[in-house]
Design a protein around this motif. Sequence first.
Motif, PDB file in Angstrom:
ATOM      1  N   PRO A  16     -40.525  42.230 -43.689  1.00  0.00           N
ATOM      2  CA  PRO A  16     -39.687  43.054 -44.633  1.00  0.00           C
ATOM      3  C   PRO A  16     -39.650  42.910 -46.040  1.00  0.00           C
ATOM      4  CG  PRO A  16     -38.406  41.121 -43.738  1.00  0.00           C
ATOM      5  CD  PRO A  16     -39.697  41.109 -43.167  1.00  0.00           C
ATOM      6  N   PHE A  17     -39.614  43.954 -46.764  1.00  0.00           N
ATOM      7  CA  PHE A  17     -39.676  43.817 -48.242  1.00  0.00           C
ATOM      8  C   PHE A  17     -38.007  43.694 -48.519  1.00  0.00           C
ATOM      9  CE2 PHE A  17     -39.030  46.355 -52.027  1.00  0.00           C
ATOM     10  CZ  PHE A  17     -39.860  45.614 -53.167  1.00  0.00           C
ATOM     11  N   ILE A  18     -37.636  42.980 -49.449  1.00  0.00           N
ATOM     12  CA  ILE A  18     -36.248  42.345 -49.928  1.00  0.00           C
ATOM     13  C   ILE A  18     -36.175  42.752 -51.052  1.00  0.00           C
ATOM     14  CG2 ILE A  18     -34.586  40.680 -50.031  1.00  0.00           C
ATOM     15  CD1 ILE A  18     -35.608  41.186 -46.997  1.00  0.00           C
ATOM     16  N   ARG A  19     -35.152  43.305 -51.597  1.00  0.00           N
ATOM     17  CA  ARG A  19     -35.080  43.975 -53.091  1.00  0.00           C
ATOM     18  C   ARG A  19     -33.635  44.049 -53.198  1.00  0.00           C
ATOM     19  NH1 ARG A  19     -33.099  49.024 -52.873  1.00  0.00           N
ATOM     20  NH2 ARG A  19     -33.782  50.213 -51.443  1.00  0.00           N
ATOM     21  N   ARG A  20     -32.967  44.087 -54.598  1.00  0.00           N
ATOM     22  CA  ARG A  20     -31.619  44.084 -54.872  1.00  0.00           C
ATOM     23  C   ARG A  20     -31.348  45.578 -54.680  1.00  0.00           C
ATOM     24  NH1 ARG A  20     -28.860  40.142 -55.695  1.00  0.00           N
ATOM     25  NH2 ARG A  20     -30.244  39.511 -57.282  1.00  0.00           N
ATOM     26  N   ALA A  21     -30.155  45.796 -54.228  1.00  0.00           N
ATOM     27  CA  ALA A  21     -29.620  46.952 -53.903  1.00  0.00           C
ATOM     28  C   ALA A  21     -29.463  48.021 -55.273  1.00  0.00           C
ATOM     29  CB  ALA A  21     -28.170  46.970 -53.170  1.00  0.00           C
ATOM     30  N   VAL A  22     -29.462  49.127 -55.227  1.00  0.00           N
ATOM     31  CA  VAL A  22     -29.166  50.087 -56.407  1.00  0.00           C
ATOM     32  C   VAL A  22     -28.258  51.123 -55.844  1.00  0.00           C
ATOM     33  CG1 VAL A  22     -31.486  49.922 -57.457  1.00  0.00           C
ATOM     34  CG2 VAL A  22     -30.976  51.690 -55.679  1.00  0.00           C
ATOM     35  N   LEU A  23     -27.476  51.659 -56.730  1.00  0.00           N
ATOM     36  CA  LEU A  23     -26.572  52.802 -56.175  1.00  0.00           C
ATOM     37  C   LEU A  23     -26.877  53.675 -55.432  1.00  0.00           C
ATOM     38  CD1 LEU A  23     -24.390  53.284 -59.672  1.00  0.00           C
ATOM     39  CD2 LEU A  23     -23.736  52.232 -57.472  1.00  0.00           C
ATOM     40  N   ASP A  24     -28.308  54.169 -55.302  1.00  0.00           N
ATOM     41  CA  ASP A  24     -28.868  55.083 -54.390  1.00  0.00           C
ATOM     42  C   ASP A  24     -28.944  54.575 -53.151  1.00  0.00           C
ATOM     43  OD1 ASP A  24     -29.171  57.194 -56.606  1.00  0.00           O
ATOM     44  OD2 ASP A  24     -31.213  56.641 -57.173  1.00  0.00           O
ATOM     45  N   ASP A  25     -28.787  53.684 -53.054  1.00  0.00           N
ATOM     46  CA  ASP A  25     -28.922  52.953 -51.617  1.00  0.00           C
ATOM     47  C   ASP A  25     -27.645  53.221 -50.704  1.00  0.00           C
ATOM     48  OD1 ASP A  25     -31.329  51.822 -51.773  1.00  0.00           O
ATOM     49  OD2 ASP A  25     -30.563  49.957 -52.803  1.00  0.00           O
ATOM     50  N   GLU A  26     -26.717  53.734 -51.558  1.00  0.00           N
ATOM     51  CA  GLU A  26     -25.346  53.748 -50.767  1.00  0.00           C
ATOM     52  C   GLU A  26     -25.284  54.507 -49.474  1.00  0.00           C
ATOM     53  OE1 GLU A  26     -21.048  53.518 -51.975  1.00  0.00           O
ATOM     54  OE2 GLU A  26     -21.719  55.174 -53.228  1.00  0.00           O
ATOM     55  N   GLN A  27     -25.825  55.672 -49.535  1.00  0.00           N
ATOM     56  CA  GLN A  27     -25.736  56.259 -47.947  1.00  0.00           C
ATOM     57  C   GLN A  27     -26.661  55.809 -46.899  1.00  0.00           C
ATOM     58  OE1 GLN A  27     -23.806  58.689 -47.195  1.00  0.00           O
ATOM     59  NE2 GLN A  27     -22.953  58.129 -49.169  1.00  0.00           N
ATOM     60  N   ALA A  28     -27.625  55.265 -47.515  1.00  0.00           N
ATOM     61  CA  ALA A  28     -28.533  54.173 -46.293  1.00  0.00           C
ATOM     62  C   ALA A  28     -27.444  53.059 -45.852  1.00  0.00           C
ATOM     63  CB  ALA A  28     -29.792  53.815 -46.845  1.00  0.00           C
ATOM     64  N   LEU A  29     -26.945  52.525 -46.707  1.00  0.00           N
ATOM     65  CA  LEU A  29     -26.261  51.063 -46.304  1.00  0.00           C
ATOM     66  C   LEU A  29     -24.729  51.514 -45.477  1.00  0.00           C
ATOM     67  CD1 LEU A  29     -26.484  49.344 -49.745  1.00  0.00           C
ATOM     68  CD2 LEU A  29     -27.621  48.748 -47.558  1.00  0.00           C
ATOM     69  N   VAL A  30     -24.236  52.716 -45.855  1.00  0.00           N
ATOM     70  CA  VAL A  30     -23.273  53.164 -45.080  1.00  0.00           C
ATOM     71  C   VAL A  30     -23.684  53.599 -43.787  1.00  0.00           C
ATOM     72  CG1 VAL A  30     -21.545  55.270 -44.729  1.00  0.00           C
ATOM     73  CG2 VAL A  30     -21.751  54.096 -47.113  1.00  0.00           C
ATOM     74  N   SER A  31     -24.608  54.190 -43.500  1.00  0.00           N
ATOM     75  CA  SER A  31     -25.326  54.482 -42.431  1.00  0.00           C
ATOM     76  C   SER A  31     -25.579  53.196 -41.447  1.00  0.00           C
ATOM     77  CB  SER A  31     -26.663  55.411 -42.553  1.00  0.00           C
ATOM     78  OG  SER A  31     -27.322  55.792 -41.149  1.00  0.00           O
ATOM     79  N   LEU A  32     -26.330  52.271 -42.161  1.00  0.00           N
ATOM     80  CA  LEU A  32     -26.753  50.954 -41.573  1.00  0.00           C
ATOM     81  C   LEU A  32     -25.125  50.203 -40.937  1.00  0.00           C
ATOM     82  CD1 LEU A  32     -28.604  48.965 -40.681  1.00  0.00           C
ATOM     83  CD2 LEU A  32     -28.535  47.948 -43.022  1.00  0.00           C
ATOM     84  N   GLU A  33     -24.302  50.400 -41.953  1.00  0.00           N
ATOM     85  CA  GLU A  33     -22.867  49.702 -41.530  1.00  0.00           C
ATOM     86  C   GLU A  33     -22.587  50.361 -40.313  1.00  0.00           C
ATOM     87  OE1 GLU A  33     -19.949  49.519 -44.737  1.00  0.00           O
ATOM     88  OE2 GLU A  33     -20.262  47.565 -44.317  1.00  0.00           O
ATOM     89  N   ARG A  34     -22.513  51.531 -40.197  1.00  0.00           N
ATOM     90  CA  ARG A  34     -22.297  52.502 -39.032  1.00  0.00           C
ATOM     91  C   ARG A  34     -22.931  52.101 -37.746  1.00  0.00           C
ATOM     92  NH1 ARG A  34     -22.912  57.814 -41.287  1.00  0.00           N
ATOM     93  NH2 ARG A  34     -23.377  58.339 -38.992  1.00  0.00           N
ATOM     94  N   ARG A  35     -24.098  51.827 -37.755  1.00  0.00           N
ATOM     95  CA  ARG A  35     -25.115  51.808 -36.705  1.00  0.00           C
ATOM     96  C   ARG A  35     -24.642  50.224 -36.276  1.00  0.00           C
ATOM     97  NH1 ARG A  35     -28.737  54.046 -40.095  1.00  0.00           N
ATOM     98  NH2 ARG A  35     -30.087  52.113 -40.203  1.00  0.00           N
ATOM     99  N   THR A  36     -24.483  49.450 -37.314  1.00  0.00           N
ATOM    100  CA  THR A  36     -24.316  48.020 -36.620  1.00  0.00           C
ATOM    101  C   THR A  36     -22.961  47.471 -36.289  1.00  0.00           C
ATOM    102  OG1 THR A  36     -24.402  47.306 -39.110  1.00  0.00           O
ATOM    103  CG2 THR A  36     -26.494  47.576 -38.128  1.00  0.00           C
ATOM    104  N   TRP A  37     -22.006  48.096 -36.721  1.00  0.00           N
ATOM    105  CA  TRP A  37     -20.748  47.682 -36.727  1.00  0.00           C
ATOM    106  C   TRP A  37     -20.316  47.518 -35.130  1.00  0.00           C
ATOM    107  CZ3 TRP A  37     -16.586  48.538 -33.572  1.00  0.00           C
ATOM    108  CH2 TRP A  37     -15.319  47.868 -33.864  1.00  0.00           C
ATOM    109  N   SER A  38     -19.650  46.122 -34.860  1.00  0.00           N
ATOM    110  CA  SER A  38     -19.237  45.522 -33.817  1.00  0.00           C
ATOM    111  C   SER A  38     -18.010  44.550 -33.776  1.00  0.00           C
ATOM    112  CB  SER A  38     -20.532  45.181 -32.963  1.00  0.00           C
ATOM    113  OG  SER A  38     -20.122  44.332 -31.806  1.00  0.00           O
ATOM    114  N   THR A  39     -17.411  44.513 -33.007  1.00  0.00           N
ATOM    115  CA  THR A  39     -16.378  43.382 -32.896  1.00  0.00           C
ATOM    116  C   THR A  39     -16.882  42.070 -32.691  1.00  0.00           C
ATOM    117  OG1 THR A  39     -15.767  43.570 -30.644  1.00  0.00           O
ATOM    118  CG2 THR A  39     -14.451  44.757 -32.280  1.00  0.00           C
ATOM    119  N   LEU A  40     -18.300  41.848 -32.403  1.00  0.00           N
ATOM    120  CA  LEU A  40     -18.984  40.804 -32.314  1.00  0.00           C
ATOM    121  C   LEU A  40     -19.138  40.130 -33.534  1.00  0.00           C
ATOM    122  CD1 LEU A  40     -20.677  38.701 -30.548  1.00  0.00           C
ATOM    123  CD2 LEU A  40     -22.685  40.188 -31.236  1.00  0.00           C
ATOM    124  N   HIS A  41     -19.167  40.935 -34.692  1.00  0.00           N
ATOM    125  CA  HIS A  41     -19.322  40.270 -36.169  1.00  0.00           C
ATOM    126  C   HIS A  41     -18.312  40.983 -37.044  1.00  0.00           C
ATOM    127  CE1 HIS A  41     -21.494  43.811 -37.254  1.00  0.00           C
ATOM    128  NE2 HIS A  41     -21.942  43.799 -36.310  1.00  0.00           N
TER     129      HIS A  41
END
Length: 176
Positions: A16-41
């Motif tokens: 993976p390529f790791i970088r600091r987030a920028v404001l333009d990442d918001e929708q991708a991060l919201v989507s990722l949070e929705r895809r990964t949400w679970s009561t496991l974590h």
Amino acid sequence: MSEPSAPPQPSALPGPFIRRAVLDDEQALVSLERRTWSTLHSVQPAPEPPYDAFFTHRNRPVHVMVAELDGRTVGFLRLVPPTQLACNAHVRQIQGLAVDPVGRGRGVARALLSAAYEDALRQGAGRITLRVLGHNLPARRLYESEGFVVEGVLPGEFLLDGVYVDDVLMGRPLTG
């Protein structure tokens, strides 16, 4: 006559390529949070519409590292000072780590953790902590393999899906 050489082996998949987030990442991060949400974590309620806010006044891009594979956001890690107190300015806390199922098994979580260690050291921290749900064995194993140790347990701290779950406090030094 020389022996024929073995066929070339396919190279390992790129990490993976790791970088600091920028404001333009918001929708991708919201989507990722929705895809990964679970009561496991997560102890937070499941995300509900509108799905439009990842960054807040307390959760800013400067606190978030993003992992990309093939140009796609597949993970994030949130690293923050645990309090505003000067007496624990030497500590950084992981307050969120998520990896998309498509990125699992490709070193995304470890790469995010490595980047977090480096970032915390740059900020002058000498210690890193986190909280993990007791039933999240995959995450606990990962953290233990990275040198984190259990420093406390809050038994039955959360009621998730009708089951009481421990809150496990873990930490590790950043320097020898």
